[in-house]
Design a protein around this motif. Structure first.
Motif, mmCIF file in Angstrom:
data_model
loop_
_atom_site.group_PDB
_atom_site.id
_atom_site.type_symbol
_atom_site.label_atom_id
_atom_site.label_comp_id
_atom_site.label_asym_id
_atom_site.label_seq_id
_atom_site.Cartn_x
_atom_site.Cartn_y
_atom_site.Cartn_z
ATOM 1 N N ALA A 123 35.765 -12.097 18.983
ATOM 2 C CA ALA A 123 35.725 -10.873 18.181
ATOM 3 C C ALA A 123 34.384 -10.685 17.484
ATOM 4 O O ALA A 123 34.017 -9.563 17.122
ATOM 5 C CB ALA A 123 36.851 -10.893 17.154
ATOM 6 N N PRO A 171 29.265 -8.507 19.317
ATOM 7 C CA PRO A 171 29.204 -7.048 19.159
ATOM 8 C C PRO A 171 29.786 -6.327 20.372
ATOM 9 O O PRO A 171 29.596 -6.746 21.509
ATOM 10 C CB PRO A 171 27.695 -6.778 19.017
ATOM 11 C CG PRO A 171 27.137 -8.068 18.490
ATOM 12 C CD PRO A 171 27.960 -9.152 19.119
ATOM 13 N N GLU A 172 30.519 -5.262 20.110
ATOM 14 C CA GLU A 172 31.204 -4.541 21.180
ATOM 15 C C GLU A 172 30.234 -4.037 22.243
ATOM 16 O O GLU A 172 30.557 -3.994 23.432
ATOM 17 C CB GLU A 172 31.986 -3.375 20.592
ATOM 18 C CG GLU A 172 32.845 -2.621 21.595
ATOM 19 C CD GLU A 172 33.708 -1.558 20.960
ATOM 20 O OE1 GLU A 172 34.263 -0.727 21.706
ATOM 21 O OE2 GLU A 172 33.828 -1.547 19.716
ATOM 22 N N ARG A 173 29.022 -3.664 21.823
ATOM 23 C CA ARG A 173 28.075 -3.119 22.789
ATOM 24 C C ARG A 173 27.314 -4.207 23.544
ATOM 25 O O ARG A 173 26.533 -3.899 24.450
ATOM 26 C CB ARG A 173 27.086 -2.189 22.098
ATOM 27 C CG ARG A 173 26.180 -2.873 21.074
ATOM 28 C CD ARG A 173 25.240 -1.859 20.451
ATOM 29 N NE ARG A 173 24.258 -2.501 19.557
ATOM 30 C CZ ARG A 173 23.229 -1.865 19.033
ATOM 31 N NH1 ARG A 173 23.038 -0.569 19.300
ATOM 32 N NH2 ARG A 173 22.382 -2.496 18.234
ATOM 33 N N GLU A 194 26.358 -6.725 26.215
ATOM 34 C CA GLU A 194 26.687 -6.882 27.633
ATOM 35 C C GLU A 194 26.084 -8.136 28.235
ATOM 36 O O GLU A 194 26.278 -8.422 29.413
ATOM 37 C CB GLU A 194 26.205 -5.651 28.421
ATOM 38 C CG GLU A 194 26.888 -4.356 27.999
ATOM 39 C CD GLU A 194 26.380 -3.164 28.762
ATOM 40 O OE1 GLU A 194 25.403 -3.309 29.540
ATOM 41 O OE2 GLU A 194 26.931 -2.059 28.586
ATOM 42 N N ARG A 216 28.470 -8.859 31.179
ATOM 43 C CA ARG A 216 29.666 -8.029 31.262
ATOM 44 C C ARG A 216 29.576 -7.101 32.471
ATOM 45 O O ARG A 216 28.560 -6.428 32.683
ATOM 46 C CB ARG A 216 29.834 -7.206 29.983
ATOM 47 C CG ARG A 216 31.245 -6.664 29.780
ATOM 48 C CD ARG A 216 31.265 -5.638 28.661
ATOM 49 N NE ARG A 216 30.873 -6.157 27.358
ATOM 50 C CZ ARG A 216 31.736 -6.626 26.453
ATOM 51 N NH1 ARG A 216 33.031 -6.656 26.734
ATOM 52 N NH2 ARG A 216 31.297 -7.053 25.275
#
Length: 246
Positions: free
Chosen positions: A64, A67-69, A71, A93
């Motif tokens: 978690a 960071p969501e962005r 890759e 990713r």
């Protein structure tokens, strides 16, 4: 006189099998049967191509924190809390999940890891940090991150095991721990204060423990520099295995 059908049958029986199996047996081996499989079950070929949705070895808390962005994630897995030995894997990713690169042997701080890194503790800081800047003593090998070349990337003397340190800063990637992103790795701004240490880098391995950095072979550093892409928001996830699993 041999009957025509008998001659054809005899000729076919004498033809050699080719390849690994040949004939109907080879077809059966290469074409998996789906008759008994439940509806919607992926074939073995599809299963082999699917990447894991999460990064193996990372528990929910560490996953978690990425960071969501992000890759591209450089995962540094230490052998133990007090060990200077670790491994490094670059994960990328994809549309189907995270895809792993090769596993590289590496070193971290002499005394292992710390959740509250302090100047001179000879431990690497646990955590998830962005990767924004690179540099080195040698010319840019094709870095996608901003690259700062300087003669100041020089470390004379010997390491903790008597190994020469010369060349360990030929290539570096700054880990954004207690530093200002968007500056040279040589910038000594310390947002958390000087007592919390800094100058934590990914750099060329010199064959022994570090003061707090993570080091991999020179060829692997070049691979990282050519692969880490600021447009893919790279980060490093670093710590010993039990902590990463949390």
């Amino acid at each position: 006189m041999i009957h025509r059908r008998t001659a054809v049958a005899l000729l076919v029986s004498l033809l050699p099998l080719t390849g690994c199996g040949g004939g109907a047996e080879a077809t059966e081996r290469r074409t998996p049967s789906t008759a008994a499989a439940p509806a919607g079950t992926p074939t073995p070929e599809v299963q082999a191509e699917q990447a894991p949705q999460g990064i193996p070895g990372l528990g929910p808390t560490r996953a978690a924190a990425i960071p969501e962005r992000c890759e591209q994630a450089v995962v540094v897995t230490g052998r133990g809390k007090d060990s200077p030995v670790c491994s490094v894997v670059l994960w990328e990713r994809t549309a189907t999940g995270w895809q792993a690169g090769p596993t590289w042997p590496a070193h971290n701080g002499l005394h292992g890891w710390s959740g509250h890194h302090m100047l001179g503790d000879l431990r690497s800081p646990l955590g998830v940090y962005t990767l924004s800047d690179a540099g080195g003593l040698l010319p840019d090998p094709g870095s996608k991150l901003p690259y700062h070349r300087s003669s100041r990337f020089h470390s004379p003397g010997t390491g903790f095991e008597g190994e020469p340190l010369d060349g360990c800063f030929d290539y570096v990637v700054a880990i954004d721990y207690n530093r200002r992103p968007g500056t040279s790795p040589l910038d000594w701004t310390r947002p958390l204060g000087g007592e919390r240490g800094g100058g934590v880098w990914l750099h060329v391995d010199h064959g022994g423990p570090t003061h707090g950095c993570v080091s991999v072979a020179k060829a692997h550093m070049k691979d990282l520099l050519r692969t880490l892409d600021p447009d893919r928001h790279p980060a490093v996830v670093m710590g010993y295995a039990d902590w990463l699993a949390g």
